[in-house]
Design a protein around this motif. Structure first.
Motif, PDB file in Angstrom:
ATOM      1  N   VAL A 151     -10.707  13.289  -2.695  1.00 55.12           N
ATOM      2  CA  VAL A 151      -9.573  13.382  -3.482  1.00 55.12           C
ATOM      3  C   VAL A 151      -8.484  12.515  -2.627  1.00 55.12           C
ATOM      4  O   VAL A 151      -7.812  11.977  -3.289  1.00 55.12           O
ATOM      5  CB  VAL A 151      -9.108  14.957  -3.476  1.00 55.12           C
ATOM      6  N   TRP A 152      -8.659  12.373  -1.518  1.00 51.95           N
ATOM      7  CA  TRP A 152      -7.662  11.398  -0.667  1.00 51.95           C
ATOM      8  C   TRP A 152      -7.934  10.212  -1.081  1.00 51.95           C
ATOM      9  O   TRP A 152      -7.193   9.305  -1.365  1.00 51.95           O
ATOM     10  CB  TRP A 152      -7.977  11.603   0.887  1.00 51.95           C
ATOM     11  N   VAL A 153      -9.277   9.684  -1.256  1.00 52.98           N
ATOM     12  CA  VAL A 153      -9.561   8.439  -1.464  1.00 52.98           C
ATOM     13  C   VAL A 153      -8.945   8.113  -3.070  1.00 52.98           C
ATOM     14  O   VAL A 153      -8.478   6.754  -3.218  1.00 52.98           O
ATOM     15  CB  VAL A 153     -11.058   8.071  -1.357  1.00 52.98           C
ATOM     16  N   THR A 154      -9.235   8.860  -3.999  1.00 54.42           N
ATOM     17  CA  THR A 154      -8.500   8.801  -5.186  1.00 54.42           C
ATOM     18  C   THR A 154      -7.105   8.705  -4.885  1.00 54.42           C
ATOM     19  O   THR A 154      -6.507   7.627  -5.742  1.00 54.42           O
ATOM     20  CB  THR A 154      -8.842  10.136  -5.991  1.00 54.42           C
ATOM     21  N   GLY A 155      -6.487   9.495  -4.071  1.00 48.65           N
ATOM     22  CA  GLY A 155      -4.869   9.252  -4.046  1.00 48.65           C
ATOM     23  C   GLY A 155      -4.748   7.882  -3.446  1.00 48.65           C
ATOM     24  O   GLY A 155      -3.615   7.374  -3.809  1.00 48.65           O
ATOM     25  N   VAL A 156      -5.357   7.497  -2.265  1.00 48.01           N
ATOM     26  CA  VAL A 156      -5.089   6.192  -1.939  1.00 48.01           C
ATOM     27  C   VAL A 156      -5.316   5.144  -2.712  1.00 48.01           C
ATOM     28  O   VAL A 156      -4.293   4.094  -3.068  1.00 48.01           O
ATOM     29  CB  VAL A 156      -5.995   5.837  -0.569  1.00 48.01           C
ATOM     30  N   SER A 157      -6.151   5.077  -3.691  1.00 46.55           N
ATOM     31  CA  SER A 157      -6.417   4.139  -4.877  1.00 46.55           C
ATOM     32  C   SER A 157      -5.059   4.105  -5.708  1.00 46.55           C
ATOM     33  O   SER A 157      -4.555   2.976  -6.261  1.00 46.55           O
ATOM     34  CB  SER A 157      -7.615   4.483  -5.706  1.00 46.55           C
ATOM     35  N   VAL A 158      -4.729   5.391  -6.087  1.00 46.52           N
ATOM     36  CA  VAL A 158      -3.556   5.483  -7.014  1.00 46.52           C
ATOM     37  C   VAL A 158      -2.402   4.886  -6.240  1.00 46.52           C
ATOM     38  O   VAL A 158      -1.534   4.220  -6.810  1.00 46.52           O
ATOM     39  CB  VAL A 158      -3.134   6.938  -7.664  1.00 46.52           C
ATOM     40  N   GLY A 159      -2.317   5.215  -4.831  1.00 46.70           N
ATOM     41  CA  GLY A 159      -1.303   4.765  -3.990  1.00 46.70           C
ATOM     42  C   GLY A 159      -1.019   3.088  -3.772  1.00 46.70           C
ATOM     43  O   GLY A 159       0.179   2.668  -3.998  1.00 46.70           O
ATOM     44  N   LEU A 160      -2.228   2.590  -3.913  1.00 50.05           N
ATOM     45  CA  LEU A 160      -2.165   1.171  -3.819  1.00 50.05           C
ATOM     46  C   LEU A 160      -1.561   0.640  -5.041  1.00 50.05           C
ATOM     47  O   LEU A 160      -0.969  -0.477  -5.161  1.00 50.05           O
ATOM     48  CB  LEU A 160      -3.750   0.552  -3.732  1.00 50.05           C
ATOM     49  N   ILE A 161      -2.102   1.037  -6.141  1.00 52.23           N
ATOM     50  CA  ILE A 161      -1.230   0.707  -7.432  1.00 52.23           C
ATOM     51  C   ILE A 161       0.200   0.617  -7.375  1.00 52.23           C
ATOM     52  O   ILE A 161       0.913  -0.445  -7.646  1.00 52.23           O
ATOM     53  CB  ILE A 161      -1.749   1.243  -8.835  1.00 52.23           C
ATOM     54  N   GLY A 162       0.855   2.136  -6.956  1.00 53.70           N
ATOM     55  CA  GLY A 162       2.101   2.134  -6.728  1.00 53.70           C
ATOM     56  C   GLY A 162       2.600   0.841  -5.889  1.00 53.70           C
ATOM     57  O   GLY A 162       3.584   0.504  -5.856  1.00 53.70           O
ATOM     58  N   LEU A 163       2.068   0.701  -4.591  1.00 51.98           N
ATOM     59  CA  LEU A 163       2.265  -0.479  -3.792  1.00 51.98           C
ATOM     60  C   LEU A 163       2.356  -1.649  -4.454  1.00 51.98           C
ATOM     61  O   LEU A 163       3.458  -2.369  -4.070  1.00 51.98           O
ATOM     62  CB  LEU A 163       1.545  -0.285  -2.551  1.00 51.98           C
ATOM     63  N   VAL A 164       1.376  -2.127  -5.251  1.00 53.15           N
ATOM     64  CA  VAL A 164       1.506  -3.342  -5.891  1.00 53.15           C
ATOM     65  C   VAL A 164       2.898  -3.460  -6.722  1.00 53.15           C
ATOM     66  O   VAL A 164       3.499  -4.237  -6.879  1.00 53.15           O
ATOM     67  CB  VAL A 164       0.246  -3.509  -6.811  1.00 53.15           C
ATOM     68  N   GLU A 165       2.997  -2.325  -7.453  1.00 48.93           N
ATOM     69  CA  GLU A 165       4.462  -2.257  -8.401  1.00 48.93           C
ATOM     70  C   GLU A 165       5.656  -2.302  -7.233  1.00 48.93           C
ATOM     71  O   GLU A 165       6.462  -2.964  -7.927  1.00 48.93           O
ATOM     72  CB  GLU A 165       4.304  -0.812  -9.214  1.00 48.93           C
TER      73      GLU A 165
END
Length: 174
Positions: A151-165
């Motif tokens: 669940v954390w890895v999924t969150g980090v993946s979503v967070g990376l999209i947010g960081l790119v934006e």
């Protein structure tokens, strides 16, 4: 003696990434709000300029109507009238002045519209970043509660999209 529960090492990384995501979400909210405010203020200034342009256009139209009346009066008189000639000259000068003023006003209004568009282009990615970063923070919180690494890895993946934006809000590379 009660035995202490062994802390899994990835939980430290979870805490660290959650803090980073939260800081970036806060900054994205701040920057997005600033660009949104800038966009609204500049749009209001552009609208004011266009209203000013319209007022000058109305004055120019009235001056052109006056010119038509003066030209008809001069035609009816049939002879050179210095008063009418002076009136026509002053009228022509006024019309030319309005035309110059309108050109300057139009240029300023269009520049303000470009500023508004630039603020909107920067603001959109920050808004998208906030969404992804908030979802990532939520997933990280759930991962901490459930102690589920995936669940954390999924969150980090979503967070990376947010960081790119988030980065795109500054650099506009997308």
């Amino acid at each position: 003696m009660a035995q202490e529960e062994k802390k899994e090492p990835w939980l430290n990384y979870l805490a660290l990434t959650t803090v980073v995501l939260a800081v970036c979400a806060t900054l994205a909210t701040f920057k997005g709000g600033g660009y949104s405010t800038r966009s609204i203020l500049v749009q209001n200034q552009a609208s004011d300029q266009w209203a000013f342009y319209q007022a000058k256009s109305i004055k120019q139209s009235l001056a052109e109507m006056d010119r038509g009346l003066l030209e008809r009066e001069a035609h009816r008189a049939g002879k050179a009238d210095p008063m009418l000639a002076a009136g026509l000259k002053g009228n022509a000068d006024r019309i030319a002045k309005y035309e110059q003023e309108k050109a300057k006003i139009k240029e300023k209004a269009e520049q303000l519209e470009k500023e508004r568009d630039a603020a909107q282009r920067h603001g959109r990615p920050f808004g998208v970043a906030v969404i992804f970063l908030q979802v990532a923070i939520l997933l990280s919180s759930i991962a901490a509660l459930l102690k589920k690494k995936y669940v954390w890895v999924t969150g980090v993946s979503v967070g990376l999209i947010g960081l790119v934006e988030f980065a795109n809000g500054f650099l506009l590379f997308m």
